[in-house]
Design an enzyme around this catalytic site. Structure first.
Site, PDB file in Angstrom:
ATOM      1  N   CYS A 331      -6.100  -3.679  -8.354  1.00  0.00           N
ATOM      2  CA  CYS A 331      -6.251  -4.716  -9.377  1.00  0.00           C
ATOM      3  C   CYS A 331      -4.889  -5.099  -9.947  1.00  0.00           C
ATOM      4  CB  CYS A 331      -7.224  -4.247 -10.454  1.00  0.00           C
ATOM      5  SG  CYS A 331      -7.930  -5.617 -11.411  1.00  0.00           S
ATOM      6  N   HIS A 427     -12.565  -2.081  -7.568  1.00  0.00           N
ATOM      7  CA  HIS A 427     -12.701  -0.878  -8.389  1.00  0.00           C
ATOM      8  C   HIS A 427     -13.815  -0.017  -7.799  1.00  0.00           C
ATOM      9  CE1 HIS A 427      -9.948  -2.217 -11.448  1.00  0.00           C
ATOM     10  NE2 HIS A 427     -10.593  -3.367 -11.566  1.00  0.00           N
TER      11      HIS A 427
END
Length: 484
Positions: A331, A427
């Protein structure tokens, strides 16, 4: 409506684990249970089935209830972007950025939305187990409170107060809470428990008697130190201050701790692998000689990138890469690995841009639109399942060689030409055992752990057994039912 609220004498007394464990205990008894936290502050978040984001702890508590996570379980989420500002998430969606002053002035206006979410959950449940935030003894925060007694009194939910004996001073913490809070607030507390006890609980019998005599509250039990809680997903950044024991025989995976590190629970499956020594590198320390470096997510990517450079970690990362060792960015960490990051509208802080680390031929432009979606696919020849939760869009030549592909065929992430540097927006990437094994094989480590989801579920069962044995669950149910 039937509910009970677990508040604590301070932060990190174990409220999240206690609520998760109680949710599993009551679910095991055949009740429809729902978790609820009116207000949370965390940069570790999860995507819900209804397309929003909530605190990671509430997603774990939903798993404990054996029910899908929903935005109503955590209607107000604050994601710190700086020392005095946070992104405000209401019912799963971003509502902008608030300073600490504006938050104190405006939070009472969110109480109606908090209560609406609580009512919706209650309509579909036999009991709602509510988690407080911080401590009700922080009387400077009482005006306009929606996280502790402000919510409890508005919703008519009785409170059980938890104290942490592991940090010491638990008698003073519990009795002192009764002394300093408003008498009407104290009247909401119907019982107390002592958490994180090591050894024979009978040794604290006199301590329990003292608390009863000084408060008049019902004693509900002494909870042992729950080692299974270590296998539950991390939410509070306080865990980053606790270095893990190292045996010198494991492969080191290093992750630098930036000020606004986010979703570091992505690394929990690595932490539990016997062959891995996961080193969370604090400020002021160099990144150690490692088999792999992972850059975790960030709530303020440009600010964390500047901090990383100020610490000299960019030099360590480039030296690591020159030695032919892999680097993975997740991310915000993925964004940092590129050539450039731009935030033209100031969505994560002051508007601006900065060069990235230049290890991936990509660049990122941050925009106000947030991607919130559950995903699955395959990478490195193995399946993955997780979620995306990020601002901005990353493009560039290295995205033509993605880390993996989603089930819809879209490429995900980017890989450098030499194959040593990878970036991903997923994630939970390490959650499935086969996917984790594929990454660890790159550094010569054999994975031994199960799917992380299954391990978390097993840990919840272990916590529930301990709570059944140490707490008066029937008394807690009676406290909840008495408030009908």
């Amino acid at each position: 409506m039937v509910g009970v609220m677990i508040q604590g004498t301070g932060s990190d007394v174990g409220k999240s684990v206690l609520v998760a464990g109680l949710c599993r205990v009551l679910s095991n008894r055949g009740l429809r249970v729902r978790p609820f936290k009116p207000q949370n502050m965390s940069n570790n978040a999860a995507v819900t089935a209804d397309g929003g984001e909530i605190g990671r702890a509430q997603a774990t508590q939903a798993l404990a209830c054996r029910t899908p996570a929903s935005v109503d379980m955590n209607p107000v989420l604050l994601k710190p972007e700086g020392d005095r500002s946070s992104q405000l998430i209401v019912r799963g969606q971003r509502r902008g950025t608030l300073t600490s002053t504006r938050w104190r002035e405006g939070r009472e206006g969110l109480l109606d939305e908090v209560l609406d979410s609580y009512r919706r959950l209650s309509a579909d449940a036999d009991i709602v187990v509510v988690e407080g935030a911080g401590s009700p003894a922080e009387t400077n925060l009482r005006a306009g409170d929606i996280a502790n007694m402000g919510f409890a009194r508005a919703a008519g939910v009785p409170v059980v107060l938890a104290g942490d004996i592991d940090r010491g001073g638990v008698i003073a913490a519990l009795v002192g809470t009764k002394v300093v809070i408003d008498p009407d607030d104290a009247g909401m507390i119907r019982g107390f428990l002592v958490n994180k006890f090591r050894g024979d609980p009978s040794l604290f019998a006199a301590g329990m008697d003292t608390i009863v005599q000084r408060t008049g509250w019902r004693p509900l039990g002494i909870v042992p130190f729950l080692r299974a809680a270590r296998r539950l997903p991390s939410e509070d950044a306080v865990v980053l201050d606790r270095p893990a024991a190292r045996n010198g025989e494991q492969a080191v995976i290093a992750c630098p701790i930036t000020p606004r590190i986010a979703n570091f629970d992505d690394l929990d499956p690595l932490r539990l692998e016997p062959g891995v020594d996961l080193v969370m590198v604090p400020p002021g320390m160099p990144i150690p000689d490692a088999a792999m470096i992972v850059l975790a997510g960030s709530k303020a990517t440009l600010a964390d990138l500047a901090f990383l450079r100020a610490e000299g970690w960019d030099v360590d990362i480039r030296a690591h890469h020159r030695r032919g060792r892999p680097v993975l960015g997740l991310c915000g960490g993925y964004q940092m690995l590129g050539r450039r990051i731009a935030d033209p509208d100031g969505v994560e802080g002051p508007a601006g841009e900065a060069p990235g680390l230049g290890l991936l031929d990509v660049e990122t432009v941050l925009t106000a639109d947030k991607t919130l979606t559950e995903v699955s696919g395959a990478a490195l020849g193995a399946p993955f399942r997780g979620y995306e939760i990020h601002l901005g869009r990353t493009t560039g030549p290295d995205t033509a060689t993605p880390v993996g592909r989603l089930t819809n065929g879209r490429g995900e992430g980017a890989m450098s030409r030499d194959g040593l540097v990878a970036g991903s927006y997923i994630h939970g990437l390490f959650g499935l055992a086969a996917q984790r094994a594929a990454w660890l094989a790159r550094i010569g480590v054999s994975a031994e752990g199960p799917d992380h989801h299954a391990d978390v579920d097993a840990a919840l069962d272990e916590v529930a057994i301990a709570l059944e044995q140490s707490l008066d669950i029937d008394a807690i149910l009676a406290i909840a039912q008495a408030a009908r």
